[in-house]
Design an enzyme around this catalytic site. Structure first.
Site, mmCIF file in Angstrom:
data_model
loop_
_atom_site.group_PDB
_atom_site.id
_atom_site.type_symbol
_atom_site.label_atom_id
_atom_site.label_comp_id
_atom_site.label_asym_id
_atom_site.label_seq_id
_atom_site.Cartn_x
_atom_site.Cartn_y
_atom_site.Cartn_z
ATOM 1 N N ILE A 150 0.805 -1.102 -0.001
ATOM 2 C CA ILE A 150 -0.008 0.003 -0.144
ATOM 3 C C ILE A 150 0.772 1.319 -0.183
ATOM 4 O O ILE A 150 0.628 2.347 -0.795
ATOM 5 C CB ILE A 150 -0.931 -0.094 1.180
ATOM 6 C CG1 ILE A 150 -1.758 -1.183 1.148
ATOM 7 C CG2 ILE A 150 -1.715 1.306 1.182
ATOM 8 C CD1 ILE A 150 -2.455 -1.411 2.515
ATOM 9 N N THR A 228 -4.578 5.452 7.251
ATOM 10 C CA THR A 228 -5.357 4.366 6.735
ATOM 11 C C THR A 228 -4.989 2.983 7.112
ATOM 12 O O THR A 228 -5.329 1.880 6.570
ATOM 13 C CB THR A 228 -5.607 4.422 5.128
ATOM 14 O OG1 THR A 228 -4.356 4.475 4.617
ATOM 15 C CG2 THR A 228 -6.508 5.726 4.759
ATOM 16 N N ARG A 230 -3.809 1.238 11.033
ATOM 17 C CA ARG A 230 -4.374 0.789 12.094
ATOM 18 C C ARG A 230 -4.429 1.904 12.988
ATOM 19 O O ARG A 230 -3.655 2.809 13.231
ATOM 20 C CB ARG A 230 -3.527 -0.325 12.906
ATOM 21 C CG ARG A 230 -3.673 -1.912 11.901
ATOM 22 C CD ARG A 230 -4.919 -2.363 11.949
ATOM 23 N NE ARG A 230 -5.034 -3.574 11.108
ATOM 24 C CZ ARG A 230 -5.387 -3.594 9.684
ATOM 25 N NH1 ARG A 230 -5.739 -2.523 9.140
ATOM 26 N NH2 ARG A 230 -5.383 -4.904 9.273
ATOM 27 N N GLU A 259 -12.305 1.652 17.682
ATOM 28 C CA GLU A 259 -13.476 1.763 16.513
ATOM 29 C C GLU A 259 -14.636 0.462 16.697
ATOM 30 O O GLU A 259 -15.422 0.747 16.144
ATOM 31 C CB GLU A 259 -12.627 1.628 15.237
ATOM 32 C CG GLU A 259 -12.239 0.534 14.863
ATOM 33 C CD GLU A 259 -11.551 0.527 13.426
ATOM 34 O OE1 GLU A 259 -11.871 -0.220 12.401
ATOM 35 O OE2 GLU A 259 -10.834 1.451 13.121
ATOM 36 N N HIS A 291 -13.587 3.282 8.344
ATOM 37 C CA HIS A 291 -12.661 2.098 7.891
ATOM 38 C C HIS A 291 -13.142 1.487 6.634
ATOM 39 O O HIS A 291 -13.338 0.430 6.523
ATOM 40 C CB HIS A 291 -12.685 1.055 8.950
ATOM 41 C CG HIS A 291 -11.472 0.238 9.159
ATOM 42 N ND1 HIS A 291 -10.986 -0.283 10.200
ATOM 43 C CD2 HIS A 291 -10.760 -0.217 8.015
ATOM 44 C CE1 HIS A 291 -9.959 -1.281 9.796
ATOM 45 N NE2 HIS A 291 -9.841 -1.218 8.650
#
Length: 335
Positions: A150, A228, A230, A259, A291
């Site tokens: 990523i 984006t 954790r 969350e 998320h």
């Protein structure tokens, strides 16, 4: 399959047949709900499920032979308990790096050009431009923490906007270096020099609260912080204190440390009980999504395909594809 969302079903139903049948549960997996798995050979879990020692014990009692995660991260699984009960755990190590990186850039663009504010104004027929000033991304220093799949894609996107890309990562991307698109620096140098800082590292004991009071204090006052990866990579309390005193410019968060039970749920008719999250939502320079960075059709199809391959591979040949074990040095990955 626990914690099932409607948007996931089409990808999995494509594989339903004589070799594989699925039972969908909207409820999350926990010690209390684990008995729902009785009569099945495997369970499929998501990052919001509580796959702790109690749940695993009950899964073992129910005859479960495999725990298949349809996520990259596995910090919600007690791997030692799974090992004690001889239940292998497999995951989806990568699905669509582009999906997450593109969402990170969407947060950046929206925060920078105040798109969310402008949208709300125009709906009320307020076409004023006051307070909507942004800045050119071109020429800015874009810092990336973690250049896995990523993070590497994030670097390519940032480079495409004309940013100077700097990065810190335990494992460097040879491709990014060879292409001359990224300069690798020490962690401190990256956070101190970045105009935009994007986090793409897994959550481990070493990276928990990686962005803490000290790190926030060393950032530029206008730095835009994007997460984006954790939620626990950022100390939310420290972030609030920094925002209150104008320590950083903005924050875009697709993840949040606490969350569970909030993100991906419709709580519109309830009072939010999380005071920290409620405080973050009051800042005009904070943008929070639930998320959803992974949520593209391509990513969902990739997740379903890899999850099914993991399950069928194990039961057909005892081949443990993408296994995670407590005795292996594998991080609870973000990518």
């Amino acid at each position: 399959m626990f914690s099932t969302h409607e948007f996931e079903r089409p990808g999995f139903e494509h594989y339903a047949g004589s070799d594989l049948s699925m039972t969908y549960h909207e409820t999350s997996l926990s010690e209390k709900t684990a008995p729902l798995a009785e009569g099945h050979d495997a369970v499929c879990c998501f990052s919001e499920d509580d796959v702790g020692a109690g749940a695993i014990r009950r899964l073992a009692d129910a005859g479960i032979k495999l725990i298949a995660l349809r996520s990259a991260g596995f910090n919600n699984v007690d791997l030692r308990a799974a090992d004690r009960h001889a239940i292998p755990v497999v995951r989806v190590p990568a699905y669509s790096p582009s999906a997450v990186a593109e969402h990170a850039m969407a947060l950046i663009l929206c925060l920078n050009r105040k798109i969310h504010k402008a949208h709300n104004r125009v709906r009320e027929l307020n076409f004023s431009l006051e307070g909507l000033e942004g800045f050119d991304l071109h020429g800015k220093t874009f810092g990336i923490i973690g250049t896995g799949k990523i993070g590497e894609q994030m670097a390519r996107i940032a480079h495409g906007f004309g940013c100077k890309v700097i990065a810190f990562s335990k494992e460097k991307s040879d491709a990014l270096v060879e292409e001359g698109w990224t300069e690798y620096l020490d962690f401190d140098e990256v956070i101190e020099q970045s105009d935009i800082l994007s986090l793409h590292v897994p959550l481990t004991p070493e990276t928990r609260h990686l962005i803490d009071e000290d790190a926030l204090g060393r950032m530029k006052k206008h730095t835009m912080l994007i997460n984006t990866g954790r939620g626990a990579l950022i100390d939310a309390g420290a972030l609030i204190r920094s925002l209150k005193k104008g320590g950083i410019g903005a924050a875009g968060l697709d993840v949040y440390e606490e969350e569970e039970g909030v993100f991906r749920e419709d709580l519109s008719d309830q009072v939010l009980q999380d005071d920290t999250l409620a405080r973050l939502l009051t800042f005009p320079n904070v943008l929070i999504t639930s998320h959803q960075a992974f949520l593209t059709r391509e990513a969902l199809d990739n997740i379903a395909e890899t999850t099914v391959d993991n399950i069928l591979g194990y039961f057909r040949s005892a081949e443990l594809r993408n296994e995670v074990r407590v005795d292996r040095n594998v991080a609870s990955g973000a990518d």
